[in-house]
Scaffold this motif. Structure first.
Motif, PDB file in Angstrom:
ATOM      1  N   ALA A 249       0.908  -1.344   0.039  1.00 55.87           N
ATOM      2  CA  ALA A 249      -0.077   0.034  -0.109  1.00 55.87           C
ATOM      3  C   ALA A 249       0.941   1.241  -0.019  1.00 55.87           C
ATOM      4  O   ALA A 249       0.366   2.338  -0.568  1.00 55.87           O
ATOM      5  CB  ALA A 249      -0.920  -0.024   1.091  1.00 55.87           C
ATOM      6  N   ALA A 250       2.175   1.300   0.837  1.00 54.13           N
ATOM      7  CA  ALA A 250       2.908   2.189   0.673  1.00 54.13           C
ATOM      8  C   ALA A 250       3.703   2.707  -0.512  1.00 54.13           C
ATOM      9  O   ALA A 250       3.763   3.844  -1.038  1.00 54.13           O
ATOM     10  CB  ALA A 250       3.925   2.265   1.914  1.00 54.13           C
ATOM     11  N   ALA A 251       4.108   1.491  -0.940  1.00 58.59           N
ATOM     12  CA  ALA A 251       5.204   1.560  -2.354  1.00 58.59           C
ATOM     13  C   ALA A 251       4.138   1.891  -3.474  1.00 58.59           C
ATOM     14  O   ALA A 251       4.514   2.534  -4.614  1.00 58.59           O
ATOM     15  CB  ALA A 251       5.709   0.425  -2.416  1.00 58.59           C
ATOM     16  N   ALA A 252       2.899   1.460  -3.715  1.00 59.67           N
ATOM     17  CA  ALA A 252       2.165   1.264  -4.791  1.00 59.67           C
ATOM     18  C   ALA A 252       2.022   2.792  -5.512  1.00 59.67           C
ATOM     19  O   ALA A 252       2.272   2.989  -6.808  1.00 59.67           O
ATOM     20  CB  ALA A 252       0.677   0.581  -4.702  1.00 59.67           C
ATOM     21  N   PRO A 253       1.504   4.191  -4.726  1.00 56.65           N
ATOM     22  CA  PRO A 253       1.436   5.353  -5.251  1.00 56.65           C
ATOM     23  C   PRO A 253       2.568   5.661  -6.072  1.00 56.65           C
ATOM     24  O   PRO A 253       2.746   6.369  -6.853  1.00 56.65           O
ATOM     25  CB  PRO A 253       0.988   6.012  -4.184  1.00 56.65           C
ATOM     26  CG  PRO A 253       0.473   5.062  -3.235  1.00 56.65           C
ATOM     27  CD  PRO A 253       1.251   4.105  -3.383  1.00 56.65           C
ATOM     28  N   VAL A 254       3.846   5.431  -5.483  1.00 61.96           N
ATOM     29  CA  VAL A 254       5.222   5.878  -6.084  1.00 61.96           C
ATOM     30  C   VAL A 254       5.495   5.046  -7.183  1.00 61.96           C
ATOM     31  O   VAL A 254       5.988   5.634  -8.202  1.00 61.96           O
ATOM     32  CB  VAL A 254       6.514   5.919  -4.870  1.00 61.96           C
ATOM     33  CG1 VAL A 254       7.524   6.031  -5.414  1.00 61.96           C
ATOM     34  CG2 VAL A 254       5.911   6.668  -3.722  1.00 61.96           C
ATOM     35  N   ILE A 255       5.129   3.810  -7.259  1.00 63.78           N
ATOM     36  CA  ILE A 255       5.466   2.940  -8.287  1.00 63.78           C
ATOM     37  C   ILE A 255       4.836   3.403  -9.391  1.00 63.78           C
ATOM     38  O   ILE A 255       5.456   3.331 -10.709  1.00 63.78           O
ATOM     39  CB  ILE A 255       5.288   1.580  -8.292  1.00 63.78           C
ATOM     40  CG1 ILE A 255       6.325   0.838  -6.888  1.00 63.78           C
ATOM     41  CG2 ILE A 255       5.539   0.537  -9.249  1.00 63.78           C
ATOM     42  CD1 ILE A 255       7.730   0.931  -7.399  1.00 63.78           C
ATOM     43  N   GLY A 256       3.613   3.623  -9.330  1.00 64.80           N
ATOM     44  CA  GLY A 256       2.786   4.357 -10.454  1.00 64.80           C
ATOM     45  C   GLY A 256       2.903   5.729 -10.688  1.00 64.80           C
ATOM     46  O   GLY A 256       2.481   6.141 -11.742  1.00 64.80           O
ATOM     47  N   ALA A 257       3.602   6.507  -9.939  1.00 70.54           N
ATOM     48  CA  ALA A 257       3.510   7.978 -10.275  1.00 70.54           C
ATOM     49  C   ALA A 257       4.193   8.313 -11.431  1.00 70.54           C
ATOM     50  O   ALA A 257       5.092   7.673 -11.801  1.00 70.54           O
ATOM     51  CB  ALA A 257       4.251   8.776  -8.872  1.00 70.54           C
ATOM     52  N   SER A 258       3.593   9.391 -12.012  1.00 62.55           N
ATOM     53  CA  SER A 258       4.204  10.017 -13.113  1.00 62.55           C
ATOM     54  C   SER A 258       5.259  11.101 -13.018  1.00 62.55           C
ATOM     55  O   SER A 258       5.409  11.658 -11.813  1.00 62.55           O
ATOM     56  CB  SER A 258       3.175  10.556 -14.102  1.00 62.55           C
ATOM     57  OG  SER A 258       2.533  11.541 -13.250  1.00 62.55           O
ATOM     58  N   GLY A 259       6.084  11.435 -14.003  1.00 59.25           N
ATOM     59  CA  GLY A 259       7.096  12.090 -13.918  1.00 59.25           C
ATOM     60  C   GLY A 259       8.523  11.768 -13.040  1.00 59.25           C
ATOM     61  O   GLY A 259       9.296  12.773 -12.660  1.00 59.25           O
ATOM     62  N   LEU A 260       8.663  10.438 -12.608  1.00 61.22           N
ATOM     63  CA  LEU A 260       9.789  10.240 -12.176  1.00 61.22           C
ATOM     64  C   LEU A 260      10.731   9.409 -12.894  1.00 61.22           C
ATOM     65  O   LEU A 260      10.255   8.618 -13.762  1.00 61.22           O
ATOM     66  CB  LEU A 260       9.473   9.052 -10.629  1.00 61.22           C
ATOM     67  CG  LEU A 260       8.411   9.885  -9.910  1.00 61.22           C
ATOM     68  CD1 LEU A 260       8.114   8.759  -8.668  1.00 61.22           C
ATOM     69  CD2 LEU A 260       9.069  11.224  -9.122  1.00 61.22           C
TER      70      LEU A 260
END
Length: 278
Positions: free
Chosen positions: A45-56
């Motif tokens: 749950a913690a990592a998922a938003p970062v894994i999918g984030a755009s612009g990284l």
């Protein structure tokens, strides 16, 4: 693909892996190695938003995902998963699912020294077991080469690094084949994930076990996994293998053997499958 779709696919892949009975590894049927399934749920749950984030960049994705994980769990639960998932997510965000493999090759060839610096910081933060030291590009030092070059140097001792160096061939040529075969036989059920995991465990020496316990022990575990994998592959009802799988699970855990690399490759396979399906 959209950021939300990639994040959701990653989160679902992590949970699917927990739903599968994976001998020697943590799952919903049994914890192990001082960890429980809840630790991995929080990590996903913690990592998922970062894994999918755009612009990284890939390096930013890896570092931020590990930082987010450490914020909710005090030990390493998903470093290998994140290292494999970050370039897959990057490829999905710049392509359609059907073009995932060539896009991934492009992503890997574009990795930079800055990606390596961020990945090294993430590895040091995660403090993975059995890391040891390396004759070149040691993670304790500041990297001076690209992340892909560093992975090439580590490919003989780490299967995740090997996959960076070989365009994730284990995922695309092995894992997805086993995934498709399992679904054709049983449908989209947790046993498919177990089948993928056993495929890796029975065909590729687990490099986490190899680093911690040596080549001979990694080979022993592979030999022990082969008849279990063969038995599952021949079952019309995979529940018939629950007993042998549970016994193998207990045996590995009693010996302190955690095939963590096989589990990481399994999550990456389920993730890639979802990305390709769109």
């Amino acid at each position: 693909m959209t950021s939300d779709a990639v994040a959701s696919a990653f989160h679902d892949a992590c949970l699917a892996e927990l739903d599968a009975l994976k001998p020697g590894n943590v799952h919903r049927y049994a914890g192990g190695h001082g960890m429980e399934a809840a630790d991995f749920e929080k990590s996903a749950a913690a990592a998922a938003p970062v894994i999918g984030a755009s612009g990284l960049t890939v390096g930013e994705r890896i570092e931020a995902a590990v930082e987010a994980t450490r914020g909710v769990v005090g030990h390493n639960t998903n470093l290998g998963i994140v290292l494999l998932a970050a370039p897959l997510a990057q490829a999905a965000l710049i392509s359609s699912g059907k073009d995932l493999r060539p896009a991934l090759t492009e992503v890997l060839r574009s990795l930079t020294v800055e990606d390596a610096k961020r990945a090294y910081r993430a590895i040091r933060l995660a403090e993975p077991g059995g890391l040891g030291s390396a004759p070149e590009h040691d993670v304790a030092a500041e990297p001076t080469t690209t992340l892909l070059e560093a992975m090439h140097a580590a490919r003989s001792r780490d299967r995740i690094a090997w996959n960076y160096a070989h365009d994730f061939v284990d995922i695309f040529d092995l894992g997805l084949k086993w995934c498709g075969g399992g679904r054709a036989r049983w449908g989209d059920v947790p046993w498919v994930t177990t089948y993928v995991y056993l495929g890796f465990l029975a065909h590729i020496p687990d490099t986490l076990i190899e680093r911690k316990f040596g080549t001979h022990m990694a080979g022993e575990v592979l030999d022990e996994a082969r008849p279990i994998e063969a038995g599952l592959s021949q079952c019309h009802n995979p529940k018939e293998m629950a007993g042998p799988l549970a016994a193998f699970d207990a045996s590995l855990k009693n010996r302190g053997l955690n095939p963590g690399t096989s589990a990481d490759l399994t999550v990456a396979t389920v993730f890639a499958s979802a990305l390709i399906a769109g």
